[in-house]
Design a protein around this motif. Structure first.
Motif, PDB file in Angstrom:
ATOM      1  N   UNK A   1     -57.209 -28.504 -45.251  1.00  0.00           N
ATOM      2  CA  UNK A   1     -57.690 -28.629 -43.870  1.00  0.00           C
ATOM      3  C   UNK A   1     -56.926 -29.675 -43.064  1.00  0.00           C
ATOM      4  N   UNK A   2     -56.143 -30.531 -43.740  1.00  0.00           N
ATOM      5  CA  UNK A   2     -55.273 -31.439 -42.984  1.00  0.00           C
ATOM      6  C   UNK A   2     -53.813 -31.308 -43.418  1.00  0.00           C
TER       7      UNK A   2
ATOM      8  N   UNK B   1     -62.877 -33.071 -42.300  1.00  0.00           N
ATOM      9  CA  UNK B   1     -61.518 -33.603 -42.313  1.00  0.00           C
ATOM     10  C   UNK B   1     -60.610 -32.507 -41.765  1.00  0.00           C
ATOM     11  N   UNK B   2     -60.469 -32.511 -40.443  1.00  0.00           N
ATOM     12  CA  UNK B   2     -59.758 -31.390 -39.804  1.00  0.00           C
ATOM     13  C   UNK B   2     -58.941 -31.916 -38.625  1.00  0.00           C
ATOM     14  N   UNK B   3     -58.018 -31.064 -38.182  1.00  0.00           N
ATOM     15  CA  UNK B   3     -57.156 -31.428 -37.057  1.00  0.00           C
ATOM     16  C   UNK B   3     -57.832 -31.213 -35.709  1.00  0.00           C
ATOM     17  N   UNK B   4     -57.406 -31.989 -34.734  1.00  0.00           N
ATOM     18  CA  UNK B   4     -57.717 -31.662 -33.352  1.00  0.00           C
ATOM     19  C   UNK B   4     -57.114 -30.285 -33.056  1.00  0.00           C
ATOM     20  N   UNK B   5     -57.886 -29.392 -32.406  1.00  0.00           N
ATOM     21  CA  UNK B   5     -57.404 -28.011 -32.203  1.00  0.00           C
ATOM     22  C   UNK B   5     -56.124 -27.909 -31.371  1.00  0.00           C
ATOM     23  N   UNK B   6     -55.974 -28.720 -30.340  1.00  0.00           N
ATOM     24  CA  UNK B   6     -54.775 -28.633 -29.501  1.00  0.00           C
ATOM     25  C   UNK B   6     -53.537 -28.986 -30.324  1.00  0.00           C
ATOM     26  N   UNK B   7     -53.673 -29.987 -31.155  1.00  0.00           N
ATOM     27  CA  UNK B   7     -52.538 -30.403 -31.987  1.00  0.00           C
ATOM     28  C   UNK B   7     -52.169 -29.294 -32.974  1.00  0.00           C
ATOM     29  N   UNK B   8     -53.167 -28.714 -33.632  1.00  0.00           N
ATOM     30  CA  UNK B   8     -52.813 -27.745 -34.676  1.00  0.00           C
ATOM     31  C   UNK B   8     -52.321 -26.425 -34.075  1.00  0.00           C
TER      32      UNK B   8
END
Lengths: 449, 449
Positions: free
Chosen positions: B33-34, B72-79
């Protein structure tokens, strides 16, 4: 043995360059400011030059008077993520405002970029300068807050963001398949921040990143700005007119660090310069002059107007003899104004000539010249502790950066002033900055979650 | 001749998959997830399968009870920006909340992604569901706003964002080097929005993107949610228990479109399914069952507890005979509870057996089976107008997506239900959606800037 001090270099990346008329240059791609491949290529070139940082500035409002390169630009988080995908080593720093963001969102975005880039992210903390108040009007507010108010909020904002970045201790995620333990509840921390401006619970929903925390960058030089920098910044961009002023600023800011239990090595001061490289000094000066000639006459006249009684030059055709313009009586720098009028009469200038004649001459500063001249001057500023390095604001891109990387960097390397290659993989590695401890561990805070 | 209706497919991408225990699967990378490369690879696989959309969900708070993949996940805009950099055709949709963002920032970020991706961005508009109120506490608020308040704000928020996206007409940037005209002032518009929730001036500081506007996606199914969708959404994700309910929802939402001068083709309804592909039906069921067995017993017991009088099972060792548990008298589904107690006695179950015995059996839904069984069921839903396509929420990633792309997609293609290849390059192209007109042009608004 103490390691030799090395120069730090950052490249300010903005479409066709910092110069207002850079987009008109024959070699320029005029839509460069929204072309992702342009930014990716620029970052790759800076990486080829072993730069510490590829830097993205920001602004949150535009009007008809805005610099062309900021009328039409990317969101900084988006463009640094795209640059990260195209590079492997260089640090990527984006500007983001404490006045117009929420700390939870900002903390997530920079932590995410730090993960995605393998530990290369930095946050340039700004409170947003907005003389016209336009930004406030884009963000549901009547007025842009006063300077001290903004800095007080910024202090809290940074504390919240850094606190959130520490939500999960480094080893908090166990990923223990056999025992079904995804994380260790003892290593997760709520922030529970309650201040004057912010009340933020946490934890953040992303693991601590490989750098521990993204690098904090600032440029404020006011009293509150310097205080904030001394307490929190790891890189400071500074602009001073001459080396003496720069040395004085350098000494003043560095001397404040001990108040916060920090050492001089914990904060790098990068001086902003606009280098133009030429085969000869004359060629470099000519390059600048060529750019100046591309300034749109009416845009140029806006500058002139400010010196000549706020005349509205748009009333006049460009080929109107300037002697026919009705200049008002000017209070202020009267002698300069009279001299201008004499030149206008003597040289029979037109309205269209005014900007280039009075403001367009090549500004021969210390960083316009041959590669050796530029390297000499950079070495002088570095050795005399006017700066730990430089923020390179190229008037014209990509050629300004290409020239610098091809011609100036090798000289700096040869002199032992600048790295031959990256020694580590994170921005903190490049900047020789320690990975910060986790505040909850350092303070012995009991986990709450 | 009218073009044949084609199925639309979206892949819900989340680390190791939607299943709560997916990270424990022997093949899973538990920190997926990261891991940016995991997401890039998933998007590439979905692109290989000619999917319309790679989708990223979001949440803005976590606590100890959260699904591991959202802790434990990314910001959606970044990913999605990182996914865009690794793909060429597939649409990339990120979730962003109207309750916890500023429209100017959100408009910029999605417009930037649309530029960076060559016209592939979509915004999944959510108002944020937050039963525990934790999100509000991360964003400087005391409470999460009520549903109707959130939707009223969302209505305004979307209007502001779409208005800002139209700030610059398509041909506003002239890039006319010769005449020094960077833009055409007649083609720039301030929004000057003043509503109950927002006051936003504009213009946005980025050109209109290649799609005109990023695609609007929604999932709300409440009355205000459906109204908002009928007015503004171009893709709606829906979840209904059976095909009859789905057909009824489909008909109801599509029938509302005419109120807003829209046609049925302007909005696609994608039904959410969790397919598991097996060589045989038994193999598929076994795959699901294997996943269920990986649920942490105490996590599983939290579910059981809700059915058995909120017993605190953490007091008992997992090997305690379940007959020794002090179950309270249960009001409610007494017959079901009594049946459970009989089974516990007969089968001599331990506490550790409870979840798997009562809740862990493979849920044989209509999308767990052989490739042909799954394709048949998808075809039925599609042809009977229960859905225009599907949001695929794979329990296990990446294998669930790999299997689907390798084994189910070819069947759908062979039957003429799904594209053989992308015909265009933007998300709007894939979805057969028109590029929206510019509101300022359509309304004949005089430029103000």
């Amino acid at each position: 043995m103490a390691k030799e001090r090395k120069m730090k270099l950052a490249a300010y990346l903005i479409g066709t360059g910092m110069h207002v008329a850079s987009w008109r240059h024959p070699d320029s791609k005029p839509d460069a400011s929204i072309d992702v491949s342009v930014y990716q290529k620029l970052a790759q070139t800076a990486e080829r030059g072993k730069f510490d940082i590829a830097f993205i500035a920001d602004s949150l409002a535009v009007n008809a008077e805005s610099h062309p390169q900021i009328l039409n630009r990317f969101d900084p988080i988006v463009i640094i993520t795209a640059m990260a995908a195209a590079t492997e080593k260089i640090g990527i720093v984006a500007t983001s405002s404490t006045t117009y963001n929420e700390p939870y969102t900002l903390a997530r975005q920079f932590a995410s970029v730090d993960h995605v880039s393998g530990g290369r992210a930095g946050w340039n903390v700004v409170t947003t300068a907005d003389a016209t108040g336009e930004t406030a009007l884009n963000f549901n507010r009547d007025t842009h807050w006063e300077h001290d108010h903004r800095y007080e909020r910024a202090e809290e904002f940074i504390d919240v963001v850094q606190g959130l970045w520490d939500s999960w201790e480094d080893a908090a995620f166990l990923y223990d398949k056999e025992n079904g333990a995804f994380f260790d509840a003892k290593k997760v921390h709520e922030l529970n921040y309650k201040g004057k401006y912010f009340s933020v619970k946490g934890p953040l929903n992303i693991a601590r990143s490989v750098q521990g925390q993204p690098v904090i960058v600032q440029a404020g030089s006011s009293e509150p700005g310097q205080r904030l920098a001394a307490r929190t910044a790891e890189v400071v961009f500074a602009h001073r007119d001459n080396i003496e002023e720069a040395k004085s600023f350098y000494k003043s800011l560095k001397s404040r660090l001990s108040e916060y239990n920090r050492t001089e090595a914990d904060l790098h001061i990068l001086h902003g310069i606009s280098p133009i490289v030429g085969g000869t000094e004359e060629e470099a000066v000519q390059k600048y002059s060529d750019l100046q000639k591309l300034v749109n006459p009416y845009e140029g006249l806006k500058f002139v107007s400010g010196y000549m009684g706020n005349v509205d030059f748009t009333k006049y055709a460009l080929n109107t003899p300037a002697s026919e313009v009705e200049f008002p009586v000017v209070n202020g720098i009267q002698s300069q104004f009279d001299e201008m009028l004499r030149i206008i009469a003597r040289e029979k200038l037109t309205v269209g000539d005014l900007y280039t004649r009075f403001f367009g001459a090549a500004r021969k500063d210390n960083f316009v010249g041959t590669p050796i001249q530029i390297a000499d001057e950079m070495e002088r500023w570095f050795q005399e502790k006017a700066a730990d390095g430089f923020m390179l604001q190229f008037p014209l891109l990509p050629s300004g950066l290409d020239d610098f990387v091809n011609l100036v960097v090798p000289i700096l390397q040869e002199r032992g002033l600048f790295r031959l290659d990256y020694e580590g993989s994170t921005l903190r590695d490049h900047l020789e900055l320690k990975k910060p401890g986790n505040k909850f561990v350092d303070e012995g805070v009991r986990p709450i979650m």
